[in-house]
Structures are given as structure tokens and as C-alpha cells.
Design a protein around this motif. Structure first.
Motif, PDB file in Angstrom:
ATOM      1  N   ALA A   1      -3.309  -3.282  -6.877  1.00  0.00           N
ATOM      2  CA  ALA A   1      -4.024  -2.012  -6.723  1.00  0.00           C
ATOM      3  C   ALA A   1      -3.049  -0.837  -6.697  1.00  0.00           C
ATOM      4  CB  ALA A   1      -4.833  -2.032  -5.425  1.00  0.00           C
ATOM      5  N   PRO A   2      -3.514   0.347  -7.086  1.00  0.00           N
ATOM      6  CA  PRO A   2      -2.674   1.536  -6.931  1.00  0.00           C
ATOM      7  C   PRO A   2      -2.312   1.723  -5.460  1.00  0.00           C
ATOM      8  CG  PRO A   2      -4.600   2.020  -8.285  1.00  0.00           C
ATOM      9  CD  PRO A   2      -4.822   0.666  -7.693  1.00  0.00           C
ATOM     10  N   SER A   3      -1.088   2.126  -5.198  1.00  0.00           N
ATOM     11  CA  SER A   3      -0.675   2.404  -3.825  1.00  0.00           C
ATOM     12  C   SER A   3      -1.310   3.705  -3.350  1.00  0.00           C
ATOM     13  CB  SER A   3       0.845   2.518  -3.744  1.00  0.00           C
ATOM     14  OG  SER A   3       1.275   3.710  -4.395  1.00  0.00           O
ATOM     15  N   PHE A   4      -1.121   4.004  -2.081  1.00  0.00           N
ATOM     16  CA  PHE A   4      -1.632   5.276  -1.575  1.00  0.00           C
ATOM     17  C   PHE A   4      -0.989   6.434  -2.326  1.00  0.00           C
ATOM     18  CE2 PHE A   4      -1.721   8.995   1.090  1.00  0.00           C
ATOM     19  CZ  PHE A   4      -3.029   9.017   1.523  1.00  0.00           C
ATOM     20  N   TYR A   5       0.307   6.342  -2.568  1.00  0.00           N
ATOM     21  CA  TYR A   5       1.019   7.420  -3.257  1.00  0.00           C
ATOM     22  C   TYR A   5       0.538   7.552  -4.701  1.00  0.00           C
ATOM     23  CZ  TYR A   5       4.942  10.486  -4.482  1.00  0.00           C
ATOM     24  OH  TYR A   5       5.716  11.552  -4.894  1.00  0.00           O
TER      25      TYR A   5
ATOM     26  N   MET B   1       0.819  -1.207   0.000  1.00  0.00           N
ATOM     27  CA  MET B   1       0.000   0.000   0.000  1.00  0.00           C
ATOM     28  C   MET B   1       0.854   1.259   0.000  1.00  0.00           C
ATOM     29  SD  MET B   1      -3.407  -0.519   2.256  1.00  0.00           S
ATOM     30  CE  MET B   1      -3.997   1.044   1.600  1.00  0.00           C
ATOM     31  N   LEU B   2       2.057   1.159   0.562  1.00  0.00           N
ATOM     32  CA  LEU B   2       2.963   2.308   0.585  1.00  0.00           C
ATOM     33  C   LEU B   2       3.844   2.366  -0.650  1.00  0.00           C
ATOM     34  CD1 LEU B   2       3.967   2.324   4.367  1.00  0.00           C
ATOM     35  CD2 LEU B   2       2.358   3.842   3.189  1.00  0.00           C
ATOM     36  N   GLY B   3       3.694   1.398  -1.565  1.00  0.00           N
ATOM     37  CA  GLY B   3       4.365   1.477  -2.843  1.00  0.00           C
ATOM     38  C   GLY B   3       5.563   0.584  -3.040  1.00  0.00           C
ATOM     39  N   ASN B   4       5.987  -0.151  -2.015  1.00  0.00           N
ATOM     40  CA  ASN B   4       7.145  -1.045  -2.159  1.00  0.00           C
ATOM     41  C   ASN B   4       6.646  -2.405  -2.648  1.00  0.00           C
ATOM     42  OD1 ASN B   4       9.768  -1.999  -2.064  1.00  0.00           O
ATOM     43  ND2 ASN B   4       9.659  -2.535   0.107  1.00  0.00           N
TER      44      ASN B   4
ATOM     45  N   ASP C   1      17.325   1.164   2.701  1.00  0.00           N
ATOM     46  CA  ASP C   1      17.571   2.010   1.528  1.00  0.00           C
ATOM     47  C   ASP C   1      16.339   2.205   0.656  1.00  0.00           C
ATOM     48  OD1 ASP C   1      20.251   2.301   2.228  1.00  0.00           O
ATOM     49  OD2 ASP C   1      20.865   0.507   1.121  1.00  0.00           O
ATOM     50  N   VAL C   2      15.252   1.497   0.961  1.00  0.00           N
ATOM     51  CA  VAL C   2      14.028   1.625   0.154  1.00  0.00           C
ATOM     52  C   VAL C   2      13.383   2.990   0.409  1.00  0.00           C
ATOM     53  CG1 VAL C   2      11.706   0.725  -0.224  1.00  0.00           C
ATOM     54  CG2 VAL C   2      13.623  -0.859   0.125  1.00  0.00           C
ATOM     55  N   VAL C   3      13.087   3.707  -0.668  1.00  0.00           N
ATOM     56  CA  VAL C   3      12.429   5.014  -0.572  1.00  0.00           C
ATOM     57  C   VAL C   3      11.008   4.862  -1.091  1.00  0.00           C
ATOM     58  CG1 VAL C   3      12.472   7.424  -1.287  1.00  0.00           C
ATOM     59  CG2 VAL C   3      14.628   6.204  -0.890  1.00  0.00           C
ATOM     60  N   LEU C   4      10.039   5.244  -0.305  1.00  0.00           N
ATOM     61  CA  LEU C   4       8.637   5.046  -0.659  1.00  0.00           C
ATOM     62  C   LEU C   4       8.094   6.159  -1.552  1.00  0.00           C
ATOM     63  CD1 LEU C   4       7.322   3.881   2.837  1.00  0.00           C
ATOM     64  CD2 LEU C   4       7.934   2.436   0.887  1.00  0.00           C
TER      65      LEU C   4
ATOM     66  N   ASP D   1       2.061   0.207 -14.511  1.00  0.00           N
ATOM     67  CA  ASP D   1       1.907  -1.141 -13.974  1.00  0.00           C
ATOM     68  C   ASP D   1       1.944  -1.048 -12.450  1.00  0.00           C
ATOM     69  OD1 ASP D   1       2.026  -3.765 -13.177  1.00  0.00           O
ATOM     70  OD2 ASP D   1       3.703  -4.334 -14.484  1.00  0.00           O
ATOM     71  N   TRP D   2       0.782  -1.225 -11.809  1.00  0.00           N
ATOM     72  CA  TRP D   2       0.697  -1.040 -10.356  1.00  0.00           C
ATOM     73  C   TRP D   2       1.471  -2.102  -9.577  1.00  0.00           C
ATOM     74  CZ3 TRP D   2      -0.652   3.568 -10.667  1.00  0.00           C
ATOM     75  CH2 TRP D   2      -1.751   4.020 -11.388  1.00  0.00           C
ATOM     76  N   THR D   3       1.876  -3.196 -10.212  1.00  0.00           N
ATOM     77  CA  THR D   3       2.592  -4.251  -9.488  1.00  0.00           C
ATOM     78  C   THR D   3       4.080  -3.931  -9.330  1.00  0.00           C
ATOM     79  OG1 THR D   3       3.141  -5.560 -11.464  1.00  0.00           O
ATOM     80  CG2 THR D   3       0.994  -5.963 -10.423  1.00  0.00           C
ATOM     81  N   LYS D   4       4.535  -2.830  -9.911  1.00  0.00           N
ATOM     82  CA  LYS D   4       5.946  -2.454  -9.841  1.00  0.00           C
ATOM     83  C   LYS D   4       6.174  -1.443  -8.716  1.00  0.00           C
ATOM     84  CE  LYS D   4       6.885  -4.945 -13.458  1.00  0.00           C
ATOM     85  NZ  LYS D   4       7.605  -6.238 -13.285  1.00  0.00           N
ATOM     86  N   PRO D   5       7.400  -1.363  -8.193  1.00  0.00           N
ATOM     87  CA  PRO D   5       7.690  -0.349  -7.166  1.00  0.00           C
ATOM     88  C   PRO D   5       7.465   1.062  -7.698  1.00  0.00           C
ATOM     89  CG  PRO D   5       9.458  -1.978  -7.309  1.00  0.00           C
ATOM     90  CD  PRO D   5       8.558  -2.221  -8.482  1.00  0.00           C
ATOM     91  N   THR D   6       7.284   2.007  -6.806  1.00  0.00           N
ATOM     92  CA  THR D   6       7.055   3.393  -7.191  1.00  0.00           C
ATOM     93  C   THR D   6       8.268   3.947  -7.931  1.00  0.00           C
ATOM     94  OG1 THR D   6       5.657   3.740  -5.253  1.00  0.00           O
ATOM     95  CG2 THR D   6       6.525   5.704  -6.340  1.00  0.00           C
ATOM     96  N   PRO D   7       8.079   4.431  -9.152  1.00  0.00           N
ATOM     97  CA  PRO D   7       9.202   4.992  -9.899  1.00  0.00           C
ATOM     98  C   PRO D   7       9.404   6.469  -9.582  1.00  0.00           C
ATOM     99  CG  PRO D   7       7.264   5.001 -11.279  1.00  0.00           C
ATOM    100  CD  PRO D   7       6.839   4.417  -9.950  1.00  0.00           C
ATOM    101  N   HIS D   8      10.611   6.961  -9.803  1.00  0.00           N
ATOM    102  CA  HIS D   8      10.839   8.403  -9.730  1.00  0.00           C
ATOM    103  C   HIS D   8      10.391   9.007 -11.050  1.00  0.00           C
ATOM    104  CE1 HIS D   8      13.005  12.214 -10.117  1.00  0.00           C
ATOM    105  NE2 HIS D   8      12.970  12.264  -8.802  1.00  0.00           N
ATOM    106  N   ASP D   9       9.551  10.023 -10.979  1.00  0.00           N
ATOM    107  CA  ASP D   9       8.985  10.626 -12.183  1.00  0.00           C
ATOM    108  C   ASP D   9       9.244  12.132 -12.154  1.00  0.00           C
ATOM    109  OD1 ASP D   9       6.767  10.060 -14.493  1.00  0.00           O
ATOM    110  OD2 ASP D   9       6.480  12.044 -13.569  1.00  0.00           O
TER     111      ASP D   9
END
Length: 316
Positions: A199-203, A171-174, A302-305, A225-233
Motif C-alpha cells: 500500500a502507499p505509505s502515509f507520506y 506505513m512510514l515509508g521504510n 540513518d534511515v530517513v522517512l 512501486d509502493w513496495t520500495k523505500p521512499t525515494p528522494h524526488d
């Protein structure tokens, strides 16, 4: 001339009992043994006007279902410290249940553009994480020798198998599809974790909010693709940069940004206390679930949400 008799008064319900406080504590009863017996009998059925008979109504324990909760600890060894280990993790799971409850409601609120309730829920999640951080201090009272005595009773069970923790991370994107596997033996749990993965994460919902507030967010970021970690955009970062440079014009988004940073800050502290507690108790031994223990947990630090919210600080 005789002295007048001392004036006597009859106590009322509003006057303090002789020798006691105004609230009726510590008063001296009069009338000897019979009065004491009557008082004792009355106290058996009445105490400060509180209800004492719950034979026909719901009690505190009934409402909280305390019987199953307080009887849910089943140590598998005779070691005294196993009870601490069990309760530590059970209470953490209860706090995670509440965190998920609040985070799911906050995501719905953001989706519906109802931001003030979402702010309250996010603040509550951050405070829940603070409780989880402090819980490690209790477990840290367990010494290496004490843990070694009870560790065989854990078998291959490990905290990374917690389905609630995995849903929280998703839910937090990781996102990490490989982490579905530990739940394949429980189709009911697998379905819940898989749903969080897809599902889309909260972010992600917050990024959609930025787009609804007329920020130019790249279409591929809005439907990724919601199954992937949150990308930097870069388009998301540009939006946050504008929010931080002009907070008075974008106050709700500004508050949302700070709530998210507060949330990730608390989450990082939880992870950090986890790894330091593990190092304190087992050093660099392999984890019970097969991970390499503390090094694995350190890697998770080191994981950034919410990547753009942290990088934008460098640009301001």
C-alpha cells in the motif's frame, strides 16, 4: 435570671458533618456504638454515592478486559526481572496498536482532503512515540547481569519480529520486502504485513495531496512501486520549498510538513533510546534474533522517512 439554653441546629444535607470538612470527610458520628454500627453497615453498600455493586452491570475491569490483559504475562524462568521485560514489551505493543490505529485513520483523512482531523491524529502519534521513548528508561533499570540471567528464556524471539512494528515502519515509508519472512509461519500476520508493504505509505498520500494542490509532482512519483523505500524526488522537494517560503499561502500544507517532521523526530528518538538501552544492557553482543545487536540498531538510525522535508531546510 437564667441563662438561655444554647441554640441547637439540626444538620441538613448541605451542612458539613460536625468536626469534618464540607465534603463529609473526617466527620465525627454521634450516638455511640449503635450509630457506629449503623454507619459501618451503610458504608458497606454506599460510598460517596458511588455504585458499589456490579453483579448486574459492567465494571471497570469488564470494560477494559483486564483479566486477559493482566494474566497475559507468562515468565519462562524464575528470574525476578523477566516480568519487567515482558510488561515493557507488551505495553509497547499496545502503544503501537494505537499508533497504527491513528496513522491509518490519518492516511484516510488525507486521502479525503480532511486535513484538520489528520493533524490531530498525527500529533497524537507523536505523543505516543514519546511514551515509547520513556518506556526504555524503565527497561534500562535492568543491569547486564540481570538480563544475562533471564536471556536464555527468550530463545530466538526478538523485537524486530514484531509485526506491528513492521507495519508501522512500512506505513512510514521504510519498506523492505525481506522483512515479510519473519511472519511466514503466521499466514494471518503475513497477510497484514504484506498489505502494508503493497500500500502507499502515509507520506505517499501526502505527496498525492501536493499534486491535488496544483504542485507539479512527477507522474512517476505519484504511481511508483509502493513496495520500495521512499525515494528522494526533486519535484516533491520543490513543492515543499514553495510551501516553506510562502507558508501563509499554503498554511495547511505548511502545518502538515511540520507535523511530519515532528513525527519523524519522535521516531528517531525512539530508535536512539532503543540502541542506547541495548548497548547499556548487553553491550555489543549478538541479538537474540540473530542480528548483530547494537550495530544493526545504529544502522537503522540513518534511515530517513521523509527525505525532502529534511533536505529542504538546507535550501531555505
Amino acid at each position: 435570671m437564667t441563662n438561655p439554653s444554647p441554640k441547637t441546629t439540626t444538620p441538613t444535607s448541605d451542612s458539613p458533618t460536625q468536626g469534618g470538612c464540607p465534603f463529609g470527610h473526617g466527620g465525627e458520628s454521634t450516638g455511640g456504638a449503635s450509630a457506629t454500627s449503623a454507619s459501618t453497615s451503610a458504608n458497606a453498600t454506599q460510598w460517596h454515592d458511588a455504585q458499589l455493586d456490579f453483579s448486574k452491570s459492567m465494571s471497570y475491569g469488564d470494560y477494559l478486559s483486564l483479566d486477559p490483559i493482566l494474566n497475559a504475562q507468562h515468565p519462562r524462568s524464575t528470574d525476578h526481572n523477566e516480568m519487567l521485560f515482558i510488561i515493557q514489551h507488551q505495553t509497547s505493543e499496545l502503544w503501537m496498536k494505537l499508533a497504527l490505529y491513528e496513522l491509518q485513520a490519518a492516511r484516510t483523512a488525507v486521502h479525503n482532503d480532511e486535513l484538520p482531523p489528520a493533524f490531530k491524529m498525527l500529533a497524537r502519534v507523536s505523543r505516543i512515540l514519546e511514551q515509547l521513548v520513556q518506556a526504555w528508561s524503565v527497561l534500562a533499570t535492568m543491569t547486564p547481569s540481570e538480563y544475562s540471567s533471564m536471556r536464555p528464556s527468550l530463545g530466538s524471539s526478538s523485537g524486530f519480529q514484531s509485526y506491528q512494528y513492521r507495519i508501522l515502519e512500512f506505513m512510514l515509508g521504510n519498506k523492505n520486502a525481506a522483512m515479510l519472512a519473519p511472519h511466514s509461519h503466521r499466514p494471518d500476520l503475513y497477510q497484514q504485513v504484506e498489505a502494508a508493504l503493497n500500500a502507499p505509505s502515509f507520506y505517499d498520500e501526502v505527496v498525492r495531496l501536493l499534486a491535488r494542490r496544483d504542485f507539479a509532482i512527477a507522474p512517476e512519483r505519484l504511481e511508483r512501486d509502493w513496495t520500495k523505500p521512499t525515494p528522494h524526488d526533486t519535484t516533491v522537494e520543490a513543492a515543499w520549498l514553495e510551501v516553506y517560503r510562502n507558508p501563509s499561502q499554503h498554511w495547511e500544507l505548511y502545518e502538515m510538513a511540520e507535523e511530519l517532521v515532528d513525527l519523524e523526530d519522535a521516531f528517531r528518538q525512539w530508535r536512539f533510546r532503543h540502541v542506547t538501552t541495548v548497548e547499556r544492557i548487553i553491550g555489543f553482543k549478538q541479538g537474540t534474533g540473530g542480528t548483530n545487536g547494537a550495530p544493526y540498531l545504529r544502522k537503522m538510525l540513518d534511515v530517513v522517512l521523509f527525505p525532502e522535508l529534511w533536505h529542504v531546510r538546507t535550501l531555505l
